[in-house]
Design a protein around this motif. Sequence first.
Motif, PDB file in Angstrom:
ATOM      1  N   ASP A 133       0.819  -1.208   0.000  1.00  0.00           N
ATOM      2  CA  ASP A 133       0.000   0.000   0.000  1.00  0.00           C
ATOM      3  C   ASP A 133       0.860   1.269   0.000  1.00  0.00           C
ATOM      4  OD1 ASP A 133       0.916  -0.364   2.586  1.00  0.00           O
ATOM      5  OD2 ASP A 133      -1.003   0.043   3.545  1.00  0.00           O
ATOM      6  N   GLU A 134       2.147   1.110  -0.309  1.00  0.00           N
ATOM      7  CA  GLU A 134       3.011   2.287  -0.428  1.00  0.00           C
ATOM      8  C   GLU A 134       2.757   2.983  -1.764  1.00  0.00           C
ATOM      9  OE1 GLU A 134       7.070   1.945   1.939  1.00  0.00           O
ATOM     10  OE2 GLU A 134       6.901   0.391   0.415  1.00  0.00           O
ATOM     11  N   VAL A 135       3.093   4.254  -1.802  1.00  0.00           N
ATOM     12  CA  VAL A 135       2.942   5.050  -3.008  1.00  0.00           C
ATOM     13  C   VAL A 135       4.288   5.079  -3.727  1.00  0.00           C
ATOM     14  CG1 VAL A 135       2.425   7.363  -3.886  1.00  0.00           C
ATOM     15  CG2 VAL A 135       1.143   6.443  -1.926  1.00  0.00           C
ATOM     16  N   ALA A 136       4.257   4.863  -5.046  1.00  0.00           N
ATOM     17  CA  ALA A 136       5.471   4.918  -5.859  1.00  0.00           C
ATOM     18  C   ALA A 136       5.606   6.325  -6.439  1.00  0.00           C
ATOM     19  CB  ALA A 136       5.407   3.890  -6.978  1.00  0.00           C
ATOM     20  N   LEU A 137       6.799   6.873  -6.307  1.00  0.00           N
ATOM     21  CA  LEU A 137       7.102   8.190  -6.873  1.00  0.00           C
ATOM     22  C   LEU A 137       8.416   8.106  -7.622  1.00  0.00           C
ATOM     23  CD1 LEU A 137       5.971   8.882  -3.663  1.00  0.00           C
ATOM     24  CD2 LEU A 137       5.613  10.954  -4.958  1.00  0.00           C
ATOM     25  N   VAL A 138       8.513   8.849  -8.713  1.00  0.00           N
ATOM     26  CA  VAL A 138       9.698   8.816  -9.578  1.00  0.00           C
ATOM     27  C   VAL A 138      10.135  10.246  -9.855  1.00  0.00           C
ATOM     28  CG1 VAL A 138      10.497   8.263 -11.914  1.00  0.00           C
ATOM     29  CG2 VAL A 138       9.104   6.632 -10.666  1.00  0.00           C
ATOM     30  N   LEU A 139      11.436  10.410  -9.960  1.00  0.00           N
ATOM     31  CA  LEU A 139      11.998  11.676 -10.418  1.00  0.00           C
ATOM     32  C   LEU A 139      12.919  11.362 -11.593  1.00  0.00           C
ATOM     33  CD1 LEU A 139      12.431  14.815  -9.182  1.00  0.00           C
ATOM     34  CD2 LEU A 139      14.723  13.914  -9.229  1.00  0.00           C
ATOM     35  N   ASP A 140      12.609  11.983 -12.744  1.00  0.00           N
ATOM     36  CA  ASP A 140      13.463  11.847 -13.921  1.00  0.00           C
ATOM     37  C   ASP A 140      14.539  12.914 -13.808  1.00  0.00           C
ATOM     38  OD1 ASP A 140      11.996   9.732 -15.296  1.00  0.00           O
ATOM     39  OD2 ASP A 140      10.412  11.229 -15.469  1.00  0.00           O
ATOM     40  N   LEU A 141      15.775  12.502 -13.613  1.00  0.00           N
ATOM     41  CA  LEU A 141      16.850  13.445 -13.326  1.00  0.00           C
ATOM     42  C   LEU A 141      17.136  14.391 -14.479  1.00  0.00           C
ATOM     43  CD1 LEU A 141      19.196  11.070 -11.349  1.00  0.00           C
ATOM     44  CD2 LEU A 141      17.780  12.912 -10.448  1.00  0.00           C
ATOM     45  N   GLU A 142      17.091  13.911 -15.699  1.00  0.00           N
ATOM     46  CA  GLU A 142      17.367  14.783 -16.840  1.00  0.00           C
ATOM     47  C   GLU A 142      16.296  15.859 -16.955  1.00  0.00           C
ATOM     48  OE1 GLU A 142      17.716  14.393 -21.596  1.00  0.00           O
ATOM     49  OE2 GLU A 142      18.882  12.969 -20.422  1.00  0.00           O
ATOM     50  N   THR A 143      15.043  15.480 -16.768  1.00  0.00           N
ATOM     51  CA  THR A 143      13.941  16.443 -16.832  1.00  0.00           C
ATOM     52  C   THR A 143      14.083  17.477 -15.737  1.00  0.00           C
ATOM     53  OG1 THR A 143      12.491  14.745 -17.734  1.00  0.00           O
ATOM     54  CG2 THR A 143      11.421  16.685 -16.793  1.00  0.00           C
ATOM     55  N   GLN A 144      14.442  17.037 -14.524  1.00  0.00           N
ATOM     56  CA  GLN A 144      14.605  17.967 -13.414  1.00  0.00           C
ATOM     57  C   GLN A 144      15.750  18.937 -13.687  1.00  0.00           C
ATOM     58  OE1 GLN A 144      16.447  16.804  -9.769  1.00  0.00           O
ATOM     59  NE2 GLN A 144      14.948  17.927  -8.548  1.00  0.00           N
ATOM     60  N   THR A 145      16.847  18.452 -14.222  1.00  0.00           N
ATOM     61  CA  THR A 145      17.986  19.307 -14.541  1.00  0.00           C
ATOM     62  C   THR A 145      17.604  20.341 -15.589  1.00  0.00           C
ATOM     63  OG1 THR A 145      19.514  17.528 -13.967  1.00  0.00           O
ATOM     64  CG2 THR A 145      20.393  19.324 -15.310  1.00  0.00           C
ATOM     65  N   GLN A 146      16.886  19.902 -16.629  1.00  0.00           N
ATOM     66  CA  GLN A 146      16.465  20.827 -17.680  1.00  0.00           C
ATOM     67  C   GLN A 146      15.523  21.890 -17.116  1.00  0.00           C
ATOM     68  OE1 GLN A 146      14.810  18.190 -20.594  1.00  0.00           O
ATOM     69  NE2 GLN A 146      16.787  17.761 -21.538  1.00  0.00           N
ATOM     70  N   SER A 147      14.598  21.494 -16.244  1.00  0.00           N
ATOM     71  CA  SER A 147      13.654  22.452 -15.664  1.00  0.00           C
ATOM     72  C   SER A 147      14.386  23.485 -14.821  1.00  0.00           C
ATOM     73  CB  SER A 147      12.625  21.728 -14.788  1.00  0.00           C
ATOM     74  OG  SER A 147      11.830  20.880 -15.588  1.00  0.00           O
ATOM     75  N   ALA A 148      15.380  23.041 -14.050  1.00  0.00           N
ATOM     76  CA  ALA A 148      16.160  23.972 -13.223  1.00  0.00           C
ATOM     77  C   ALA A 148      16.932  24.951 -14.091  1.00  0.00           C
ATOM     78  CB  ALA A 148      17.101  23.199 -12.312  1.00  0.00           C
TER      79      ALA A 148
END
Length: 181
Positions: A162-177
């Motif tokens: 019953d845990e929630v799965a979360l993902v961070l796409d590192l390339e997308t985050q870098t581009q957004s920053a």
Amino acid sequence: MSSYNASISAQLLAESGDVPIVLRKPTVKDVPAMAGIINAYAAQGQMLPRSLHKLYQSLRDFMVVEVDGHVIACGALAVLWEDLAEIRSLAVANDWRRKGLGRIMVQYFLQEARGLGLDRVFALTYQPGFFERLGFRMVPRDSLPQKVWGECLDCTKFPNCDEVALVLDLETQTQSAEERG
């Protein structure tokens, strides 16, 4: 000390009210304290328990936060495949919660994942809001590759997770920053 580690140390000091706090790799002597913090949450059903054996085996994946010689928080970045890592066992002692320590550890792990050339980092958690504030997005658990479920075999809730799965796409985050500037 790298400039990133110096930056983290300065951030920890500023956010702790000038109490000297250190983010560092653990030693074998830290394992009992790490187990105590993690397993206190596990006893409440909030994360997987970790035996001393498992902690010793994965010690190199972990970071700890220390104040006055006492471990007050810990967490791990476990590399699972060429493009994927998991943040595991992220736990802060009750007296130190809500002081930014979890966020700082996650930021450290994300920087480490980038340095390793990883594309994505995920977490399975009961605290999805915490990870969402750090840029992670919720995904269906079954969208994660089968290889991530090895740890789940040790869980008393398996196979009814019953845990929630979360993902961070590192390339997308870098581009957004970079776009924010």
